[in-house]
Design a protein around this motif. Structure first.
Motif, PDB file in Angstrom:
ATOM      1  N   VAL A 126       0.853  -1.193   0.000  1.00  0.00           N
ATOM      2  CA  VAL A 126       0.000   0.000   0.000  1.00  0.00           C
ATOM      3  C   VAL A 126       0.885   1.238   0.000  1.00  0.00           C
ATOM      4  N   ALA A 127       0.385   2.326  -0.598  1.00  0.00           N
ATOM      5  CA  ALA A 127       1.116   3.596  -0.604  1.00  0.00           C
ATOM      6  C   ALA A 127       0.231   4.692  -0.043  1.00  0.00           C
ATOM      7  N   TYR A 128       0.856   5.556   0.783  1.00  0.00           N
ATOM      8  CA  TYR A 128       0.200   6.713   1.375  1.00  0.00           C
ATOM      9  C   TYR A 128       1.033   7.946   1.048  1.00  0.00           C
ATOM     10  N   LEU A 129       0.389   9.033   0.642  1.00  0.00           N
ATOM     11  CA  LEU A 129       1.096  10.248   0.286  1.00  0.00           C
ATOM     12  C   LEU A 129       0.123  11.384   0.073  1.00  0.00           C
ATOM     13  N   ASP A 130       0.663  12.601  -0.033  1.00  0.00           N
ATOM     14  CA  ASP A 130      -0.124  13.777  -0.389  1.00  0.00           C
ATOM     15  C   ASP A 130       0.342  14.253  -1.756  1.00  0.00           C
ATOM     16  N   VAL A 131      -0.607  14.539  -2.625  1.00  0.00           N
ATOM     17  CA  VAL A 131      -0.317  15.017  -3.977  1.00  0.00           C
ATOM     18  C   VAL A 131      -0.825  16.456  -4.066  1.00  0.00           C
ATOM     19  N   ALA A 132       0.085  17.432  -4.116  1.00  0.00           N
ATOM     20  CA  ALA A 132      -0.301  18.843  -4.227  1.00  0.00           C
ATOM     21  C   ALA A 132      -0.610  19.165  -5.681  1.00  0.00           C
ATOM     22  N   LEU A 133      -1.699  19.900  -5.907  1.00  0.00           N
ATOM     23  CA  LEU A 133      -2.155  20.248  -7.254  1.00  0.00           C
ATOM     24  C   LEU A 133      -2.180  21.771  -7.412  1.00  0.00           C
ATOM     25  N   PRO A 134      -1.089  22.377  -7.870  1.00  0.00           N
ATOM     26  CA  PRO A 134      -1.080  23.835  -8.022  1.00  0.00           C
ATOM     27  C   PRO A 134      -1.939  24.319  -9.185  1.00  0.00           C
ATOM     28  N   ALA A 135      -2.220  23.469 -10.146  1.00  0.00           N
ATOM     29  CA  ALA A 135      -3.094  23.796 -11.275  1.00  0.00           C
ATOM     30  C   ALA A 135      -4.001  22.595 -11.494  1.00  0.00           C
ATOM     31  N   ASP A 136      -5.112  22.777 -12.207  1.00  0.00           N
ATOM     32  CA  ASP A 136      -6.033  21.660 -12.423  1.00  0.00           C
ATOM     33  C   ASP A 136      -5.526  20.790 -13.572  1.00  0.00           C
ATOM     34  N   PRO A 137      -4.952  19.627 -13.255  1.00  0.00           N
ATOM     35  CA  PRO A 137      -4.433  18.745 -14.295  1.00  0.00           C
ATOM     36  C   PRO A 137      -5.496  17.813 -14.868  1.00  0.00           C
ATOM     37  N   GLY A 138      -6.744  17.954 -14.438  1.00  0.00           N
ATOM     38  CA  GLY A 138      -7.785  16.996 -14.794  1.00  0.00           C
ATOM     39  C   GLY A 138      -7.780  15.876 -13.773  1.00  0.00           C
ATOM     40  N   ASP A 139      -8.705  14.950 -13.929  1.00  0.00           N
ATOM     41  CA  ASP A 139      -8.805  13.837 -12.986  1.00  0.00           C
ATOM     42  C   ASP A 139      -7.553  12.979 -13.014  1.00  0.00           C
ATOM     43  N   LEU A 140      -7.233  12.395 -11.858  1.00  0.00           N
ATOM     44  CA  LEU A 140      -6.181  11.387 -11.787  1.00  0.00           C
ATOM     45  C   LEU A 140      -6.785  10.097 -12.333  1.00  0.00           C
ATOM     46  N   VAL A 141      -6.193   9.552 -13.400  1.00  0.00           N
ATOM     47  CA  VAL A 141      -6.785   8.376 -14.041  1.00  0.00           C
ATOM     48  C   VAL A 141      -6.014   7.088 -13.762  1.00  0.00           C
ATOM     49  N   SER A 142      -4.733   7.190 -13.398  1.00  0.00           N
ATOM     50  CA  SER A 142      -3.991   5.977 -13.038  1.00  0.00           C
ATOM     51  C   SER A 142      -2.655   6.346 -12.412  1.00  0.00           C
ATOM     52  N   VAL A 143      -2.069   5.349 -11.754  1.00  0.00           N
ATOM     53  CA  VAL A 143      -0.727   5.462 -11.192  1.00  0.00           C
ATOM     54  C   VAL A 143       0.013   4.191 -11.610  1.00  0.00           C
TER      55      VAL A 143
END
Length: 125
Positions: free
Chosen positions: A27-44
């Protein structure tokens, strides 16, 4: 032509926990900061992890339940939070050579075509 890569993700203790059982999911835990709207997160994705699924845990009555997410809406949000008891990344088919202390690149793929890479650190189960 793909848009240029942008530095969208800032590290805030990005942690990968190895599975308790060999061959099980991590499992992975983290914070992803979004300074601009990149659209939805669709995969990692990651070259050292066979499959990564976005999941969310929630309470249903007095039972905890977990379900997979196809995408995560980012519009208007300053960041995405992945933590125990909420959204998290389930890691399947982890490279057997991965050890605690390793730095593993994770690639976040957004709906607008931007892919952002950064490093998460492997911790013991």
């Amino acid at each position: 032509e793909a848009p240029p890569q942008e530095q969208v993700v800032r590290q805030q203790t990005p942690i990968i926990r190895l599975p308790n059982v060999t061959g099980g999911p991590g499992v992975a835990y983290l914070d992803v900061a979004l300074p601009a709207d990149p659209g939805d997160l669709v995969s990692v994705t990651s070259a050292r992890i066979g499959r990564i699924e976005m999941h969310e845990s929630m309470m249903q009555g007095n039972m905890s339940a977990m379900h997979a997410l196809d995408r995560i809406h980012t519009g208007g949000e300053p960041s995405l939070h992945f933590a125990p008891g909420g959204r998290h990344l389930m890691l399947f088919d982890i490279d057997p050579t991965v050890r605690p202390g390793d730095a593993i690149p994770l690639d976040f793929h957004f709906a607008n075509g931007v892919t952002v890479s950064f490093v998460a650190y492997v911790a013991r189960p």
